[in-house]
Design a protein around this motif. Sequence first.
Motif, PDB file in Angstrom:
ATOM      1  N   THR A 296       0.874  -1.163   0.000  1.00  0.00           N
ATOM      2  CA  THR A 296       0.000   0.000   0.000  1.00  0.00           C
ATOM      3  C   THR A 296       0.915   1.217   0.000  1.00  0.00           C
ATOM      4  O   THR A 296       1.586   1.491   0.990  1.00  0.00           O
ATOM      5  CB  THR A 296      -0.947  -0.015   1.201  1.00  0.00           C
ATOM      6  N   ALA A 297       0.974   1.884  -1.125  1.00  0.00           N
ATOM      7  CA  ALA A 297       1.926   2.979  -1.322  1.00  0.00           C
ATOM      8  C   ALA A 297       1.204   4.315  -1.216  1.00  0.00           C
ATOM      9  O   ALA A 297       0.243   4.565  -1.955  1.00  0.00           O
ATOM     10  CB  ALA A 297       2.595   2.861  -2.689  1.00  0.00           C
ATOM     11  N   VAL A 298       1.650   5.141  -0.302  1.00  0.00           N
ATOM     12  CA  VAL A 298       1.129   6.507  -0.211  1.00  0.00           C
ATOM     13  C   VAL A 298       1.935   7.357  -1.185  1.00  0.00           C
ATOM     14  O   VAL A 298       3.092   7.693  -0.933  1.00  0.00           O
ATOM     15  CB  VAL A 298       1.217   7.050   1.223  1.00  0.00           C
ATOM     16  N   VAL A 299       1.345   7.645  -2.318  1.00  0.00           N
ATOM     17  CA  VAL A 299       2.063   8.314  -3.406  1.00  0.00           C
ATOM     18  C   VAL A 299       2.002   9.830  -3.258  1.00  0.00           C
ATOM     19  O   VAL A 299       2.939  10.545  -3.598  1.00  0.00           O
ATOM     20  CB  VAL A 299       1.490   7.856  -4.769  1.00  0.00           C
TER      21      VAL A 299
ATOM     22  N   ARG B 115       1.099  12.582  -0.170  1.00  0.00           N
ATOM     23  CA  ARG B 115       0.797  12.658   1.262  1.00  0.00           C
ATOM     24  C   ARG B 115       0.563  14.114   1.630  1.00  0.00           C
ATOM     25  O   ARG B 115       1.460  14.838   2.041  1.00  0.00           O
ATOM     26  CB  ARG B 115       1.960  12.084   2.071  1.00  0.00           C
TER      27      ARG B 115
ATOM     28  N   ASP C 170      -0.142  16.450  -0.548  1.00  0.00           N
ATOM     29  CA  ASP C 170       0.242  17.362  -1.632  1.00  0.00           C
ATOM     30  C   ASP C 170      -0.948  18.254  -1.995  1.00  0.00           C
ATOM     31  O   ASP C 170      -2.081  17.768  -2.103  1.00  0.00           O
ATOM     32  CB  ASP C 170       0.663  16.588  -2.886  1.00  0.00           C
TER      33      ASP C 170
ATOM     34  N   GLU D 285       2.759  11.677  -8.692  1.00  0.00           N
ATOM     35  CA  GLU D 285       4.052  11.232  -9.199  1.00  0.00           C
ATOM     36  C   GLU D 285       3.887   9.859  -9.863  1.00  0.00           C
ATOM     37  O   GLU D 285       3.063   9.039  -9.430  1.00  0.00           O
ATOM     38  CB  GLU D 285       5.057  11.129  -8.046  1.00  0.00           C
ATOM     39  N   PRO D 286       4.666   9.588 -10.917  1.00  0.00           N
ATOM     40  CA  PRO D 286       4.588   8.272 -11.572  1.00  0.00           C
ATOM     41  C   PRO D 286       4.939   7.164 -10.582  1.00  0.00           C
ATOM     42  O   PRO D 286       5.836   7.333  -9.751  1.00  0.00           O
ATOM     43  CB  PRO D 286       5.652   8.365 -12.674  1.00  0.00           C
ATOM     44  N   TYR D 287       4.256   6.034 -10.675  1.00  0.00           N
ATOM     45  CA  TYR D 287       4.556   4.906  -9.798  1.00  0.00           C
ATOM     46  C   TYR D 287       4.732   3.642 -10.629  1.00  0.00           C
ATOM     47  O   TYR D 287       3.875   3.298 -11.452  1.00  0.00           O
ATOM     48  CB  TYR D 287       3.447   4.709  -8.754  1.00  0.00           C
TER      49      TYR D 287
ATOM     50  N   LYS E 287      -5.885  19.100  -0.509  1.00  0.00           N
ATOM     51  CA  LYS E 287      -4.684  18.373  -0.083  1.00  0.00           C
ATOM     52  C   LYS E 287      -4.935  16.889  -0.287  1.00  0.00           C
ATOM     53  O   LYS E 287      -5.747  16.284   0.407  1.00  0.00           O
ATOM     54  CB  LYS E 287      -4.378  18.673   1.381  1.00  0.00           C
TER      55      LYS E 287
END
Lengths: 292, 110
Positions: free
Chosen positions: B6-9, B11, B13, B22-24, B101
């Motif tokens: 689980t990636a918080v891309v 946070r 922003d 952002e690209p993941y 946000k």
Amino acid sequence: MAAAVNRTFWSDPELSKFNPLSRIIAYDQFSKGFRGYTALVGNYEHTLDNVLPGFKDMNQPMLSNGTHWDTGSHGGHDGTYALKIASRPRPRSVNMALKRFTFRKACPIQIEAYLAFKPEATDLTLSASDAGAFSLVLDLQDNERRIMPHIRYLNAFNGERIEKWQFKRAVEPAMDVGGENSLGETRSHHHFGADGWEDIPGGAQQLCYNEVPTKYNWHYLKMGFDLRSMSFTSLQCNDRIFDVSTLEPMRMPAWPNLNCLFNVCWTVEADSHKRSFLYLDSVLVSGDWEDA
Amino acid sequence: MRESITAVVARGDTWSGVAASEPYDVAWAGEAVIFLRSLGAEGNPEQARAWVQISPDGMRWVDEGSMLPIPRVDEISSVRVRNFGTYLRVMTVLPEGSSFKALLTLSLKE
């Protein structure tokens, strides 16, 4: 003698390219997954708005097969994937990934890695001065002190290629991070930024950039540190072994609730309005101790 | 065991105007559940939609076809996607004077 020593690794050819100390604490090949490497969130109370500015660009590392527009997937050193840490596309933006350990005994420790470092391939030019820097930082604490060894390779600064190794001992001030309603229980210090670095004597080294931003070549990096004396013991990148006798870590009084802290942190830093990428194929953390 | 993260891309922003995560890198993953929260807003960002994009190189983006609402503050929206190739991101275009946000989370599984 060297050949004989190496034979002990032949049962695991992937280990034979490392020189670990007597005990392996973690051997992380990222083709096998994230292996516990995660993102750092800056400390805060009440709201993320209270995170110090230098931490706000940080987000999760990725598993990457290194895919580019012109050559397709690059792959890793030993497998398909590498751990990828990406900066934001603005100068001096820093991102990091870390793995959180504690240590069983104060002893010599060593970090080894195979890594690659490139800018985003948004231009069809060399782009070698777009990738800013990468660093290896340890975050350590014994009963008396918090100690943070910092090593970085500064590739470029303000568009000029610098290509040298640096260390940082200047302590960044710790700030409350609760805003107007601070509880005074949580502090933060942004020590990963671009300020305060000093050159390692004899630390100039040109890495293998290789002509275009979509090729990357894997480099070997080794850093040793002694948890008893809290001092550097070694630094090597490929064919260069550096004198660490004058290097100092950051030193500060112990913080609350960090006893036996042992974090391994990797950062990447942009120099231009392109993302910079640090790819870690594998990281081996070892130590040299006997239990009492 | 299936790999997952689980990636918080994004946070917190601040997204305004034309905004994108952002690209993941997701080449290893077979499925994704994308969650979007708003941690604070100005104007009326919930009048807009966000959508999923895919890319062969992390630089040139194509609409994947999935949409997700931009939630009100402290609410959350989500969308499930599959067959996305190598790179994923979420983008939006917000009305003038609106921002929020973004807490963007990718739940990825092999």
